[in-house]
Design an enzyme around this catalytic site. Structure first.
Site, PDB file in Angstrom:
ATOM      1  N   CYS A   1       0.920  -1.192  -0.190  1.00  0.00           N
ATOM      2  CA  CYS A   1      -0.126   0.234   0.088  1.00  0.00           C
ATOM      3  C   CYS A   1       1.165   0.978  -0.172  1.00  0.00           C
ATOM      4  O   CYS A   1       1.784   1.204   0.706  1.00  0.00           O
ATOM      5  CB  CYS A   1      -0.829   0.377   1.274  1.00  0.00           C
ATOM      6  SG  CYS A   1      -2.383  -1.360   1.490  1.00  0.00           S
TER       7      CYS A   1
ATOM      8  N   ARG B   1       3.303  -0.291  -5.579  1.00  0.00           N
ATOM      9  CA  ARG B   1       2.676  -0.365  -4.104  1.00  0.00           C
ATOM     10  C   ARG B   1       1.496  -1.610  -3.837  1.00  0.00           C
ATOM     11  O   ARG B   1       1.654  -1.776  -3.329  1.00  0.00           O
ATOM     12  CB  ARG B   1       3.237   0.388  -3.334  1.00  0.00           C
ATOM     13  CG  ARG B   1       4.711   1.277  -2.623  1.00  0.00           C
ATOM     14  CD  ARG B   1       4.354   2.239  -2.011  1.00  0.00           C
ATOM     15  NE  ARG B   1       4.925   1.712  -0.990  1.00  0.00           N
ATOM     16  CZ  ARG B   1       5.498   1.695  -0.166  1.00  0.00           C
ATOM     17  NH1 ARG B   1       7.239   1.761  -1.034  1.00  0.00           N
ATOM     18  NH2 ARG B   1       5.415   1.246   1.280  1.00  0.00           N
TER      19      ARG B   1
ATOM     20  N   TRP C   1      -2.616  -2.432  -1.642  1.00  0.00           N
ATOM     21  CA  TRP C   1      -3.219  -3.557  -1.846  1.00  0.00           C
ATOM     22  C   TRP C   1      -3.293  -4.597  -0.662  1.00  0.00           C
ATOM     23  O   TRP C   1      -3.169  -4.648   0.074  1.00  0.00           O
ATOM     24  CB  TRP C   1      -1.372  -4.450  -2.119  1.00  0.00           C
ATOM     25  CG  TRP C   1      -0.766  -5.873  -2.085  1.00  0.00           C
ATOM     26  CD1 TRP C   1      -0.556  -5.682  -3.952  1.00  0.00           C
ATOM     27  CD2 TRP C   1      -0.488  -6.577  -1.368  1.00  0.00           C
ATOM     28  NE1 TRP C   1      -0.208  -7.157  -4.092  1.00  0.00           N
ATOM     29  CE2 TRP C   1      -0.065  -7.879  -2.448  1.00  0.00           C
ATOM     30  CE3 TRP C   1      -0.659  -6.336  -0.077  1.00  0.00           C
ATOM     31  CZ2 TRP C   1       0.242  -8.686  -1.365  1.00  0.00           C
ATOM     32  CZ3 TRP C   1      -0.254  -8.258   0.368  1.00  0.00           C
ATOM     33  CH2 TRP C   1       0.022  -9.214  -0.638  1.00  0.00           C
TER      34      TRP C   1
ATOM     35  N   ASN D   1      -0.985   1.406   5.511  1.00  0.00           N
ATOM     36  CA  ASN D   1       0.170   0.925   5.371  1.00  0.00           C
ATOM     37  C   ASN D   1       0.113  -0.106   5.918  1.00  0.00           C
ATOM     38  O   ASN D   1       1.335   0.628   7.043  1.00  0.00           O
ATOM     39  CB  ASN D   1       1.088   1.421   4.267  1.00  0.00           C
ATOM     40  CG  ASN D   1       2.811   0.391   3.729  1.00  0.00           C
ATOM     41  OD1 ASN D   1       2.222  -0.719   3.260  1.00  0.00           O
ATOM     42  ND2 ASN D   1       3.207   0.995   4.139  1.00  0.00           N
ATOM     43  N   GLY D   2       0.518  -1.042   6.125  1.00  0.00           N
ATOM     44  CA  GLY D   2       0.527  -2.337   7.150  1.00  0.00           C
ATOM     45  C   GLY D   2      -0.558  -2.650   7.494  1.00  0.00           C
ATOM     46  O   GLY D   2      -1.696  -3.257   6.849  1.00  0.00           O
TER      47      GLY D   2
ATOM     48  N   GLU E   1      15.832 -16.757 -12.066  1.00  0.00           N
ATOM     49  CA  GLU E   1      15.633 -15.433 -11.949  1.00  0.00           C
ATOM     50  C   GLU E   1      14.701 -15.429 -13.825  1.00  0.00           C
ATOM     51  O   GLU E   1      14.294 -14.925 -13.567  1.00  0.00           O
ATOM     52  CB  GLU E   1      16.511 -14.836 -12.127  1.00  0.00           C
ATOM     53  CG  GLU E   1      16.677 -13.209 -12.598  1.00  0.00           C
ATOM     54  CD  GLU E   1      15.671 -12.898 -11.680  1.00  0.00           C
ATOM     55  OE1 GLU E   1      15.620 -12.755 -10.555  1.00  0.00           O
ATOM     56  OE2 GLU E   1      15.318 -11.558 -11.876  1.00  0.00           O
TER      57      GLU E   1
ATOM     58  N   LYS F   1      10.991 -13.894 -13.714  1.00  0.00           N
ATOM     59  CA  LYS F   1      10.626 -12.751 -14.294  1.00  0.00           C
ATOM     60  C   LYS F   1       9.307 -13.653 -15.147  1.00  0.00           C
ATOM     61  O   LYS F   1       8.167 -12.537 -15.289  1.00  0.00           O
ATOM     62  CB  LYS F   1      11.090 -12.643 -14.810  1.00  0.00           C
ATOM     63  CG  LYS F   1      12.387 -12.164 -14.637  1.00  0.00           C
ATOM     64  CD  LYS F   1      12.173 -10.438 -14.541  1.00  0.00           C
ATOM     65  CE  LYS F   1      11.986 -10.536 -12.907  1.00  0.00           C
ATOM     66  NZ  LYS F   1      13.263 -10.551 -11.772  1.00  0.00           N
TER      67      LYS F   1
ATOM     68  N   GLU G   1       5.816 -13.799 -13.176  1.00  0.00           N
ATOM     69  CA  GLU G   1       5.391 -12.862 -12.617  1.00  0.00           C
ATOM     70  C   GLU G   1       4.288 -12.077 -13.328  1.00  0.00           C
ATOM     71  O   GLU G   1       3.932 -11.057 -13.102  1.00  0.00           O
ATOM     72  CB  GLU G   1       6.233 -12.316 -11.205  1.00  0.00           C
ATOM     73  CG  GLU G   1       7.404 -11.431 -11.992  1.00  0.00           C
ATOM     74  CD  GLU G   1       8.007 -10.589 -10.985  1.00  0.00           C
ATOM     75  OE1 GLU G   1       7.367 -10.615 -10.101  1.00  0.00           O
ATOM     76  OE2 GLU G   1       9.217 -10.641 -10.720  1.00  0.00           O
TER      77      GLU G   1
ATOM     78  N   HIS H   1      15.800 -36.364 -13.362  1.00  0.00           N
ATOM     79  CA  HIS H   1      15.303 -36.689 -11.736  1.00  0.00           C
ATOM     80  C   HIS H   1      14.002 -36.482 -11.534  1.00  0.00           C
ATOM     81  O   HIS H   1      13.276 -36.627 -10.314  1.00  0.00           O
ATOM     82  CB  HIS H   1      16.505 -36.609 -10.651  1.00  0.00           C
ATOM     83  CG  HIS H   1      17.035 -36.834 -10.835  1.00  0.00           C
ATOM     84  ND1 HIS H   1      17.564 -38.456 -10.519  1.00  0.00           N
ATOM     85  CD2 HIS H   1      18.449 -36.131 -11.293  1.00  0.00           C
ATOM     86  CE1 HIS H   1      19.246 -38.350 -11.140  1.00  0.00           C
ATOM     87  NE2 HIS H   1      19.613 -36.987 -11.347  1.00  0.00           N
TER      88      HIS H   1
ATOM     89  N   LYS I   1       5.315  -4.202  -5.518  1.00  0.00           N
ATOM     90  CA  LYS I   1       6.850  -3.366  -5.253  1.00  0.00           C
ATOM     91  C   LYS I   1       7.444  -4.360  -3.980  1.00  0.00           C
ATOM     92  O   LYS I   1       8.345  -4.754  -4.703  1.00  0.00           O
ATOM     93  CB  LYS I   1       6.762  -2.558  -6.280  1.00  0.00           C
ATOM     94  CG  LYS I   1       8.308  -2.220  -6.230  1.00  0.00           C
ATOM     95  CD  LYS I   1       8.656  -2.488  -7.313  1.00  0.00           C
ATOM     96  CE  LYS I   1      10.488  -2.716  -7.974  1.00  0.00           C
ATOM     97  NZ  LYS I   1      11.070  -3.546  -8.504  1.00  0.00           N
TER      98      LYS I   1
HETATM   99  O1  M6R Z   1      12.523  -5.137  -2.078  1.00  0.00           O
HETATM  100  P1  M6R Z   1      13.172  -6.580  -1.741  1.00  0.00           P
HETATM  101  O2  M6R Z   1      14.497  -6.366  -3.119  1.00  0.00           O
HETATM  102  O3  M6R Z   1      13.304  -6.763  -1.179  1.00  0.00           O
HETATM  103  O4  M6R Z   1      12.284  -7.384  -2.803  1.00  0.00           O
HETATM  104  C1  M6R Z   1      12.173  -8.749  -2.612  1.00  0.00           C
HETATM  105  C2  M6R Z   1      10.782  -9.821  -3.856  1.00  0.00           C
HETATM  106  O5  M6R Z   1       9.898  -8.972  -3.212  1.00  0.00           O
HETATM  107  C3  M6R Z   1      11.021  -8.632  -5.446  1.00  0.00           C
HETATM  108  O6  M6R Z   1      13.024  -9.263  -6.064  1.00  0.00           O
HETATM  109  C4  M6R Z   1      10.294 -10.110  -6.369  1.00  0.00           C
HETATM  110  O7  M6R Z   1      10.847 -11.100  -6.040  1.00  0.00           O
HETATM  111  C5  M6R Z   1       9.849  -9.125  -7.270  1.00  0.00           C
HETATM  112  N1  M6R Z   1       9.070  -8.653  -8.108  1.00  0.00           N
HETATM  113  C6  M6R Z   1      10.763  -9.575  -8.551  1.00  0.00           C
HETATM  114  O8  M6R Z   1      10.770  -9.119  -9.498  1.00  0.00           O
END
Ligand code: M6R
Length: 611
Positions: A2, A27, A77, A103-104, A484, A488, A491, A507, A606
């Site tokens: 948020c 956020r 969020w 927020n929280g 990674e 990507k 997500e 395996h 984010k």
């Molecule tokens: O802000 P941070 O680097 O701590 O965030 C960690 C993860 O939430 C972040 O890398 C997330 O996996 C991304 N959406 C990946 O693209």
């Protein structure tokens, strides 16, 4: 997650709040809303969905919100209660004279709700936030100022929160407080601002004051006062931010993700500048820790930052010969970890706000470990929790899917590996300088990797046309790169994707293979390239279509793959960086082809500030 914003000043409140929310939408984007002081009353406007829905509603209000001087805003969020207008912030308390954004998570909200209901308050939402609104309204009704009411509420609230409130009884005033969730005050001339992150306010000011845990900020157009938990006024020097407003604009790109991928050479340049000399010598004197007696390293992080940590392990162990464990922060905090004062804990977080990573730091401090944070966000919570900080200089990363932050995290870990190797004397100075010189090539090699990938993307995206899932395979450093790449893709395109060590595929995951499960093979160099090629042959024999990330001149890769995403030939230290770029672009183009919003993928945010 948020985002919250606040404004007290001239009659342009809605414009400032909406612009601020636009830059906080990363956020959360389940709903958005504003609470505005209009004619001695509080009016709210809230809409489900992304900010454009709220914007549309404001546009349809026939100028009703045009000349407002004070208000607060929120982008959500969802945690407690599904995305709906009732659950959207701001929430009104009591007789609707107080509004709150938050927020929280308020952990004891159920208990507070029960108490408030017993005292006659009725609830209009399923959120934890509404208890704050009623707590404030109750005290304001009894004659407290909004600041006094917030002070009393803080004594009751448990959990992590940043909260801002306005009252109909105090025109022109906003109060705000925080515990564990971020909150900054922006300083203006005849106007003052409040936000979850500086990005929201860069178009308005570069002068900020951090609000610390337990403090209350009181803002009007002409004053900002901060009060400590003891009620005494706190004097705090403002800090400046070097990011400019353009850094958070699209600048001609269609999406932030594409912009941020293209910003990677500059981000690397900025991250290495001043730390890596022309002769390949590393200067990390900014690290305020004695690294010479480190016997063991633990890297804690989440998501993409965790993948950077896996690459960091590889480089640190290879160059400095110090054992490194990499832990997912949310697991580490509950794992009763082993460590002592000779354990260096490296916490990686782009945002510097990730709750799990912050909790892992607390755990590390519990056993006496020294914590070095690698973060992209100056002034973020992690910079205050860690014993020392290394900033990545990627500039603001807006797209939920992390790209340039990842590459700069890996580069900082490379610098650290070189520094540790120098201290441990595990390699000769000359050898280290050679590696350092190679690392200096990162910006130009990434630029080449971007250019090379882009021309081959169409064919790669075609392979994904009828895909139902995907496997990303690699060995050695190509394994974290595969993880990674898979993250990507899943997500932003919502395709199930797995990253796997290529040799382990037989395996189990090989059962997934058929013509609708493309295999993305990250070949790399040397003996592992040969081994990976053999593993890939095994998938070809079972009908897999291959996209190979390989050296531009790799003839064998061309024979085996439907499409080769070529990468420039690079020294070993740069191999993982260049191999990541085509995977970022692949995920981007596959998602775009599917008509998806790459910057704001569903269900995500984010900054993950909940457990
Ligand atoms: O802000 P941070 O680097 O701590 O965030 C960690 C993860 O939430 C972040 O890398 C997330 O996996 C991304 N959406 C990946 O693209």
């Amino acid at each position: 997650m948020c985002g919250i914003v606040g404004y007290a000043g001239r009659e342009r409140c809605v414009e400032v709040l909406m612009e601020g929310l636009k830059h906080l939408e990363y956020r959360g984007y389940d709903s958005a809303g504003l609470a505005l002081q209009i004619g001695g009353e509080i009016e709210t406007i809230r809409r489900v969905g992304p900010l454009r829905e709220l914007s549309k509603a404001i546009g349809e209000a026939n100028g009703r919100f045009e000349r407002v001087g004070t208000g607060i805003g929120h982008t959500r969020w969802a945690t407690h209660g599904r995305p709906s207008e009732e659950n959207a912030h701001p929430h009104l308390g009591g007789d609707k004279k107080v509004a709150v954004v938050h927020n929280g998570i308020i952990e004891n909200h159920a208990e507070l709700r029960e108490e408030l209901e017993e005292r006659g308050f009725s609830f209009n939402s399923e959120t934890d936030t509404e208890v704050i609104a009623h707590l404030l309204a109750e005290r304001v009704e009894e004659g407290d100022t909004l600041r006094e009411a917030l002070g009393a509420a803080l004594e009751r609230l448990e959990g992590s929160f940043a909260v801002a409130a306005v009252s109909a009884k105090e025109p022109g005033t906003i109060v705000a407080a925080r515990n564990q969730s971020p909150l900054v005050v922006g300083l203006g001339d005849g106007e003052n601002f409040l936000a979850s992150a500086v990005q929201a306010l860069l178009g308005e000011t570069r002068k900020f004051i951090l609000v610390e845990n337990g403090e209350i900020a009181v803002l009007t157009s002409s004053s900002v006062e901060i009060f400590g938990p003891d009620g005494k006024e706190v004097r705090r020097e403002p800090f400046g931010v070097e990011w400019d407003a353009e850094a958070v604009e699209l600048g001609g790109y269609e999406d932030y993700m594409l912009k941020e991928i293209h910003e990677q050479p500059a981000a690397l340049q900025a991250t290495l500048a001043g730390r890596l000399g022309a002769e390949g010598d590393v200067d990390l004197s900014e690290v305020d820790l004695d690294l010479s007696n480190v016997e063991r390293i633990v890297i804690v992080a989440c998501g993409t930052a965790y993948h950077a940590g896996l690459l960091g392990k590889n480089t640190i162990e290879r160059l400095a010969r110090i054992p490194v464990e990499v832990a997912i922060a949310s697991e580490y905090r509950y794992s009763d970890p082993i460590g002592d004062e000779k354990t260096l804990v490296i916490a990686i977080s782009q945002s510097g706000e990730t709750t799990d990573t912050l909790a892992a730091i607390e755990t590390a401090h519990g056993f006496g470990g020294h914590v070095l944070a690698i973060t992209n966000t100056r002034g973020s919570l992690i910079t205050r929790e860690a014993d020392s900080v290394l900033l990545t200089k990627a500039g603001p990363e807006i797209c939920v899917a992390s790209t340039k932050a990842f590459l700069t995290q890996v580069a900082v870990l490379d610098l650290l590996a070189l520094e540790l190797a120098r201290l441990k004397k595990s390699l000769l100075e000359d050898e280290l300088q050679e590696i350092g010189k190679s690392l200096r090539l990162a910006p130009e090699k990434i630029q080449e990797a971007i250019a090379l990938s882009e021309v081959c993307m169409e064919g790669a995206v075609d392979v994904f046309e009828d895909a139902r899932c995907a496997l990303f395979l690699g060995r050695g450093v190509a394994h974290p790169v595969a993880l990674e790449g898979a993250l990507k893709l899943k997500e932003i395109s919502y395709l199930p994707a797995e990253g796997y060590p290529a040799g382990e595929m037989k395996h189990g995951p090989i059962a997934l293979i058929d013509e609708s499960c493309p295999v993305v093979a990250i070949l790399g160099e040397g003996v592992l390239r040969e081994k990976t090629l053999s593993n890939i042959q095994e998938t070809v024999a079972r009908g897999a279509k291959i996209i190979a990330v390989a050296d531009e001149g790799d003839a064998e890769a061309r024979k085996i793959a439907e499409v080769v995403l070529p990468v420039p030939k690079v020294p070993e230290i740069l191999a993982s960086l260049v191999a990541t770029v085509p995977l970022q672009l692949l995920a981007y183009h596959v998602a775009k082809e599917r008509g998806l919003d790459v910057d704001k993928p569903r269900n995500l945010a984010k900054s993950v500030t909940v457990e």
